[in-house]
Scaffold this motif. Structure first.
Motif, PDB file in Angstrom:
ATOM      1  N   TYR A 121      55.084  26.468  33.292  1.00 18.81           N
ATOM      2  CA  TYR A 121      53.613  26.958  32.745  1.00 18.81           C
ATOM      3  C   TYR A 121      53.644  28.020  31.860  1.00 18.81           C
ATOM      4  CZ  TYR A 121      49.082  28.738  34.064  1.00 18.81           C
ATOM      5  OH  TYR A 121      47.808  29.996  33.577  1.00 18.81           O
ATOM      6  N   PHE A 122      52.709  27.674  30.326  1.00 25.29           N
ATOM      7  CA  PHE A 122      52.891  28.394  29.707  1.00 25.29           C
ATOM      8  C   PHE A 122      51.645  29.055  29.073  1.00 25.29           C
ATOM      9  CE2 PHE A 122      57.001  26.217  28.154  1.00 25.29           C
ATOM     10  CZ  PHE A 122      57.333  26.732  27.897  1.00 25.29           C
ATOM     11  N   GLN A 123      51.819  30.655  29.628  1.00 26.39           N
ATOM     12  CA  GLN A 123      50.326  31.383  29.259  1.00 26.39           C
ATOM     13  C   GLN A 123      50.333  31.734  27.971  1.00 26.39           C
ATOM     14  OE1 GLN A 123      47.185  32.161  28.955  1.00 26.39           O
ATOM     15  NE2 GLN A 123      47.290  32.052  31.661  1.00 26.39           N
ATOM     16  N   THR A 124      49.550  31.245  26.962  1.00 27.99           N
ATOM     17  CA  THR A 124      49.167  32.050  26.235  1.00 27.99           C
ATOM     18  C   THR A 124      48.391  33.008  25.764  1.00 27.99           C
ATOM     19  OG1 THR A 124      47.747  30.514  25.228  1.00 27.99           O
ATOM     20  CG2 THR A 124      49.561  29.507  25.042  1.00 27.99           C
ATOM     21  N   TRP A 125      47.635  33.074  26.693  1.00 33.64           N
ATOM     22  CA  TRP A 125      46.207  34.476  26.823  1.00 33.64           C
ATOM     23  C   TRP A 125      45.295  33.620  25.728  1.00 33.64           C
ATOM     24  CZ3 TRP A 125      44.587  35.693  30.545  1.00 33.64           C
ATOM     25  CH2 TRP A 125      44.011  36.718  30.669  1.00 33.64           C
ATOM     26  N   HIS A 126      44.799  34.439  25.368  1.00 31.67           N
ATOM     27  CA  HIS A 126      43.321  34.416  24.533  1.00 31.67           C
ATOM     28  C   HIS A 126      43.369  36.071  23.851  1.00 31.67           C
ATOM     29  CE1 HIS A 126      41.601  36.262  28.377  1.00 31.67           C
ATOM     30  NE2 HIS A 126      40.620  36.385  27.559  1.00 31.67           N
ATOM     31  N   GLY A 127      44.075  36.489  24.051  1.00 32.52           N
ATOM     32  CA  GLY A 127      44.208  37.867  23.033  1.00 32.52           C
ATOM     33  C   GLY A 127      45.056  38.510  22.960  1.00 32.52           C
ATOM     34  N   SER A 128      45.691  39.086  21.762  1.00 33.36           N
ATOM     35  CA  SER A 128      47.040  39.607  22.181  1.00 33.36           C
ATOM     36  C   SER A 128      46.916  41.596  21.662  1.00 33.36           C
ATOM     37  CB  SER A 128      47.629  39.631  20.457  1.00 33.36           C
ATOM     38  OG  SER A 128      47.255  39.188  19.556  1.00 33.36           O
ATOM     39  N   ILE A 129      47.248  41.789  20.739  1.00 36.14           N
ATOM     40  CA  ILE A 129      46.503  43.813  20.234  1.00 36.14           C
ATOM     41  C   ILE A 129      45.576  43.498  20.802  1.00 36.14           C
ATOM     42  CG2 ILE A 129      47.264  45.602  18.706  1.00 36.14           C
ATOM     43  CD1 ILE A 129      49.941  43.645  18.139  1.00 36.14           C
ATOM     44  N   GLY A 130      44.904  44.514  20.903  1.00 39.29           N
ATOM     45  CA  GLY A 130      43.307  44.434  20.899  1.00 39.29           C
ATOM     46  C   GLY A 130      42.765  45.705  21.433  1.00 39.29           C
ATOM     47  N   PHE A 131      41.277  46.216  21.839  1.00 29.56           N
ATOM     48  CA  PHE A 131      41.047  47.247  22.459  1.00 29.56           C
ATOM     49  C   PHE A 131      40.307  47.441  23.702  1.00 29.56           C
ATOM     50  CE2 PHE A 131      40.201  45.589  18.366  1.00 29.56           C
ATOM     51  CZ  PHE A 131      39.673  46.923  17.398  1.00 29.56           C
ATOM     52  N   LYS A 132      40.896  45.894  24.480  1.00 33.54           N
ATOM     53  CA  LYS A 132      40.385  46.054  25.725  1.00 33.54           C
ATOM     54  C   LYS A 132      41.361  46.441  26.706  1.00 33.54           C
ATOM     55  CE  LYS A 132      38.144  42.674  25.133  1.00 33.54           C
ATOM     56  NZ  LYS A 132      36.800  41.056  25.628  1.00 33.54           N
ATOM     57  N   SER A 133      40.704  47.139  27.415  1.00 30.63           N
ATOM     58  CA  SER A 133      42.217  47.431  28.703  1.00 30.63           C
ATOM     59  C   SER A 133      41.926  46.316  29.880  1.00 30.63           C
ATOM     60  CB  SER A 133      42.252  48.411  29.253  1.00 30.63           C
ATOM     61  OG  SER A 133      40.732  48.949  30.187  1.00 30.63           O
ATOM     62  N   ILE A 134      42.573  45.600  30.379  1.00 29.55           N
ATOM     63  CA  ILE A 134      42.785  44.698  31.286  1.00 29.55           C
ATOM     64  C   ILE A 134      43.325  44.280  32.476  1.00 29.55           C
ATOM     65  CG2 ILE A 134      42.438  42.595  29.662  1.00 29.55           C
ATOM     66  CD1 ILE A 134      45.048  42.251  29.540  1.00 29.55           C
ATOM     67  N   GLY A 135      43.776  44.009  33.448  1.00 30.74           N
ATOM     68  CA  GLY A 135      43.613  43.694  34.692  1.00 30.74           C
ATOM     69  C   GLY A 135      44.140  45.237  35.185  1.00 30.74           C
ATOM     70  N   LEU A 136      45.764  45.718  35.663  1.00 28.62           N
ATOM     71  CA  LEU A 136      45.624  47.093  36.284  1.00 28.62           C
ATOM     72  C   LEU A 136      45.207  48.181  35.470  1.00 28.62           C
ATOM     73  CD1 LEU A 136      49.136  45.567  37.952  1.00 28.62           C
ATOM     74  CD2 LEU A 136      46.530  46.001  39.253  1.00 28.62           C
ATOM     75  N   TRP A 137      45.179  48.235  34.334  1.00 27.86           N
ATOM     76  CA  TRP A 137      44.821  48.766  33.353  1.00 27.86           C
ATOM     77  C   TRP A 137      43.535  49.647  33.675  1.00 27.86           C
ATOM     78  CZ3 TRP A 137      49.304  51.228  32.173  1.00 27.86           C
ATOM     79  CH2 TRP A 137      49.886  51.016  31.766  1.00 27.86           C
ATOM     80  N   ARG A 138      42.729  48.657  34.258  1.00 23.99           N
ATOM     81  CA  ARG A 138      41.483  49.343  34.454  1.00 23.99           C
ATOM     82  C   ARG A 138      40.930  50.241  35.594  1.00 23.99           C
ATOM     83  NH1 ARG A 138      37.387  44.210  34.038  1.00 23.99           N
ATOM     84  NH2 ARG A 138      36.090  45.953  33.085  1.00 23.99           N
ATOM     85  N   GLY A 139      41.787  49.817  36.264  1.00 26.46           N
ATOM     86  CA  GLY A 139      41.939  51.028  37.687  1.00 26.46           C
ATOM     87  C   GLY A 139      40.801  50.483  38.439  1.00 26.46           C
ATOM     88  N   SER A 140      40.168  51.283  39.296  1.00 25.16           N
ATOM     89  CA  SER A 140      38.949  50.809  40.274  1.00 25.16           C
ATOM     90  C   SER A 140      37.591  49.969  39.427  1.00 25.16           C
ATOM     91  CB  SER A 140      37.937  51.731  40.040  1.00 25.16           C
ATOM     92  OG  SER A 140      37.423  52.805  39.149  1.00 25.16           O
ATOM     93  N   ALA A 141      37.940  49.380  38.199  1.00 23.22           N
ATOM     94  CA  ALA A 141      37.131  48.347  37.379  1.00 23.22           C
ATOM     95  C   ALA A 141      37.198  47.157  37.539  1.00 23.22           C
ATOM     96  CB  ALA A 141      37.216  48.425  36.252  1.00 23.22           C
ATOM     97  N   PHE A 142      38.622  46.881  37.959  1.00 19.31           N
ATOM     98  CA  PHE A 142      39.101  45.782  38.525  1.00 19.31           C
ATOM     99  C   PHE A 142      39.364  45.638  40.204  1.00 19.31           C
ATOM    100  CE2 PHE A 142      43.820  43.298  38.187  1.00 19.31           C
ATOM    101  CZ  PHE A 142      43.255  42.137  37.887  1.00 19.31           C
ATOM    102  N   SER A 143      38.619  44.812  39.827  1.00 19.55           N
ATOM    103  CA  SER A 143      37.612  44.140  41.236  1.00 19.55           C
ATOM    104  C   SER A 143      39.314  43.661  41.807  1.00 19.55           C
ATOM    105  CB  SER A 143      36.828  43.550  41.676  1.00 19.55           C
ATOM    106  OG  SER A 143      37.254  41.558  40.842  1.00 19.55           O
ATOM    107  N   ARG A 144      39.077  43.597  43.851  1.00 19.09           N
ATOM    108  CA  ARG A 144      40.276  42.941  44.370  1.00 19.09           C
ATOM    109  C   ARG A 144      39.890  41.526  44.433  1.00 19.09           C
ATOM    110  NH1 ARG A 144      37.872  44.195  49.829  1.00 19.09           N
ATOM    111  NH2 ARG A 144      39.303  42.764  50.710  1.00 19.09           N
ATOM    112  N   MET A 145      39.070  41.017  44.051  1.00 16.23           N
ATOM    113  CA  MET A 145      38.879  39.555  43.788  1.00 16.23           C
ATOM    114  C   MET A 145      39.566  39.183  42.111  1.00 16.23           C
ATOM    115  SD  MET A 145      37.577  36.697  45.409  1.00 16.23           S
ATOM    116  CE  MET A 145      38.799  35.784  44.508  1.00 16.23           C
ATOM    117  N   ALA A 146      39.381  39.895  42.057  1.00 15.61           N
ATOM    118  CA  ALA A 146      40.315  39.850  39.950  1.00 15.61           C
ATOM    119  C   ALA A 146      41.639  39.880  40.315  1.00 15.61           C
ATOM    120  CB  ALA A 146      39.585  40.391  39.195  1.00 15.61           C
ATOM    121  N   TYR A 147      42.086  40.773  40.978  1.00 17.36           N
ATOM    122  CA  TYR A 147      43.281  41.181  41.321  1.00 17.36           C
ATOM    123  C   TYR A 147      44.207  39.938  42.118  1.00 17.36           C
ATOM    124  CZ  TYR A 147      47.856  42.095  43.243  1.00 17.36           C
ATOM    125  OH  TYR A 147      49.123  42.568  43.379  1.00 17.36           O
ATOM    126  N   LEU A 148      43.239  39.366  43.548  1.00 18.16           N
ATOM    127  CA  LEU A 148      44.058  38.093  43.794  1.00 18.16           C
ATOM    128  C   LEU A 148      43.668  37.025  42.926  1.00 18.16           C
ATOM    129  CD1 LEU A 148      41.485  38.202  47.285  1.00 18.16           C
ATOM    130  CD2 LEU A 148      44.747  38.731  46.370  1.00 18.16           C
TER     131      LEU A 148
END
Length: 420
Positions: A121-148
Motif C-alpha cells: 500500500y503506497f500512500q501519497t497523501w494529497h498535501g505535503s508542506i502546508g498550513f493546516k494541522s492534521i491528525g493528532l496535531w489537532r488535539g481535541s478537534a481530532f474526533s474519536r471516529m477520525a482517529y479510528l
C-alpha cells in the motif's frame, strides 16, 4: 448528550466496518494478481488526478501490461483507455483491493478495509508542506471516529511518499503513522518543474484567452466541524474583492489579468456558490470540477489561497503567491492548532510551529493578508528579488525535493515490490 450520540455513531460505524471486513475475508480466497494495481483519490470523489495520476502514467509508460483499476463515485469521469473505472462501492472495493498487488491512494481507505500479506500500500497523501494541522496535531478537534479511521488505514500502509524533511517530522502524528517514508518528491508537482509553456498555451486555448494574458488562481480550502460526532465539511462566504484584486495585479505586474476559481475537492461536487459579478463575468472561470489541479496550476501566473497546501506547490515554481486569510483565529480554533505561528500584526514574519516541526527553522515565504486593504498592499509592494531569495531559503530549510523526477522514483519502488 452529544457524547452519547457520538458513541452511538461510532458503534454504527464499527458495525458497518465489520460487515466490510467480512467481504474482505470472503475475497481473501481469491489469488493476488501481480500485475493488478488498485487506485483511488479523495474517497472516489475525483477522477484522474493528484499524485496517483502521475505515478500511474509513469508505470503505464514502462509496462503496458499493468492493469489499473480506479475507484470512482461518478462513472462519467474520464480516464485514459488503459484504466478500468470501478464503481466505488463496498463489494467492488473488497473484490479488487483483495486481489491487487499494489494499492495507491491519496486519502484514507474506508473503515473496515483489510490488506493481505504480499500486498503493498503506497500512500501519497494529497498535501505535503502546508498550513493546516492534521491528525493528532489537532488535539481535541481530532474526533474519536477520525482517529479510528486513520489508525485502521495507517496500519495497512507500507510506504508514505514525501517531498521534504518537513513532512518526515510532521507526518508521524499528522497521519498517525509509524512506518517508512519515501522521500521521492511529490509526483503531482513533476508537471510544475521546468518549462510550463505547453500547459500555459493549452489553458489559454481552452478559455479563448490571448497567449500574453495573465491568470491568477484563487483556491480556498474547506472548513469543517462536527455535529453529534459526525464530521461536516463546508465553505465560508468569501470576502475577497476580486475586481480590486485583479486591478491591483494589473497595476503591479502589467497586462490583462483573468481569475480562475478552484474550490477544494471535498466541496467541488456540491459547489454552487454564485461568485460572479456582472463587471467580471467575462474574466472569471470556475475550474472546480476539473479532476487535476496541477495541469491548471502549471498554466497560471499567480496563486491566492487561505490555507491550501497548493500554495507551497505553486511557490516551487516561484510564481507570486499571496495568502488571504480573513478568519485566522477562528480557523486555528476549529482545526485545533496550526503549522505556522500567525501573528495578529500585519507584515510580521510568520515562523513555523516548532512543536510540530522542531528540526525546521524557517518563516513563511508568502505575505499574509486578513482583509482586502492588506492584500492590496501585499500585491502592490511585491518584490520579485526578495521573494525569490526567501523561497530559496525556505526550500533549503525544509529539505525540499523538487526536480521533476518524483513519479519515476515512486514507480521504481512499486516495480521492485511487484517483482520481489
Amino acid at each position: 448528550m452529544p457524547k452519547i450520540k457520538e458513541s452511538f455513531y461510532i458503534l454504527y460505524r464499527k458495525i458497518v466496518a465489520c460487515c466490510n471486513s467480512a467481504l474482505y475475508i470472503l475475497c481473501s480466497f481469491l489469488p493476488i494478481q501481480k500485475d493488478k494495481i488498485a487506485i483511488c483519490t479523495f474517497e472516489g470523489r475525483t477522477g484522474f488526478g493528484c499524485n496517483p495520476r502521475y505515478i500511474v502514467e509513469e508505470l503505464h509508460k514502462r509496462n503496458d501490461t499493468y492493469r489499473f483499476y480506479w475507484f470512482v463515485n461518478d462513472m462519467d469521469k474520464i480516464f485514459p483507455s488503459y484504466i478500468r473505472k470501478v464503481k466505488n462501492n463496498a463489494w467492488n472495493r473488497a473484490r479488487h483491493l483483495s486481489t491487487a498487488k499494489i494499492w495507491i491512494d491519496n486519502y484514507r481507505k474506508p473503515y473496515g478495509t483489510r490488506k493481505r500479506k504480499g500486498q503493498f500500500y503506497f500512500q501519497t497523501w494529497h498535501g505535503s508542506i502546508g498550513f493546516k494541522s492534521i491528525g493528532l496535531w489537532r488535539g481535541s478537534a481530532f474526533s474519536r471516529m477520525a482517529y479510528l479511521v486513520s489508525k485502521n488505514d495507517s496500519d495497512m500502509i507500507d510506504y508514505v511518499t514525501i517531498d521534504s524533511e518537513w513532512c518526515r517530522e510532521m507526518f508521524p502524528k499528522g497521519l498517525v503513522y509509524e512506518g517508512e517514508f519515501l522521500k521521492t518528491g511529490a509526483p503531482r508537482c513533476d508537471v510544475l518543474y521546468g518549462d510550463r509553456k505547453k500547459a500555459r498555451i493549452e489553458f489559454r486555448k481552452r478559455f479563448s484567452l490571448h497567449e500574453q494574458d495573465h491568470v491568477v488562481m484563487f483556491a480556498p480550502t474547506f472548513r469543517e466541524g462536527k455535529k453529534d460526532g459526525v464530521r461536516q465539511v463546508f465553505s465560508e462566504e468569501w470576502t475577497i474583492d476580486f475586481e480590486r484584486m485583479l486591478r491591483n495585479l494589473e497595476k503591479r505586474f502589467g497586462g490583462t489579468w483573468y481569475l480562475c476559481i478552484r474550490v477544494h475537492p471535498q466541496l467541488a461536487c456540491q459547489f454552487q456558490q454564485d461568485f460572479k459579478t456582472a463587471s467580471l463575468a467575462d474574466r472569471m472561470m470556475d475550474v472546480s470540477q476539473d479532476d487535476n489541479l496541477y495541469e491548471l496550476l502549471a498554466a497560471v501566473d499567480a496563486f491566492i489561497t487561505d490555507y491550501s497546501s497548493a500554495a507551497m506547490d505553486a511557490g516551487f515554481t516561484h510564481m507570486p503567491v499571496f495568502i488571504y486569510a480573513d478568519d485566522i483565529e477562528q480557523y486555528v480554533r476549529d482545526r485545533g492548532s496550526s503549522l505556522w505561528n500567525f501573528s495578529s500584526e500585519f507584515g510580521v514574519p510568520v515562523p513555523n510551529n516548532k512543536v510540530m516541526t522542531p528540526g525546521i527553522h524557517t518563516v513563511l515565504p508568502y505575505s499574509v493578508a486578513r482583509n482586502n486593504e492588506e492584500l492590496e498592499q501585499n500585491i502592490l509592494s511585491f518584490d520579485q528579488e526578495t521573494y525569490h531569495s526567501g523561497l530559496l531559503e525556505f526550500e533549503r530549510a525544509v529539505g525540499l525535493v523538487f526536480d521533476g523526477q518524483a513519479s519515476r522514483r515512486v514507480a521504481d519502488k512499486i516495480e521492485k515490490c511487484i517483482n520481489d
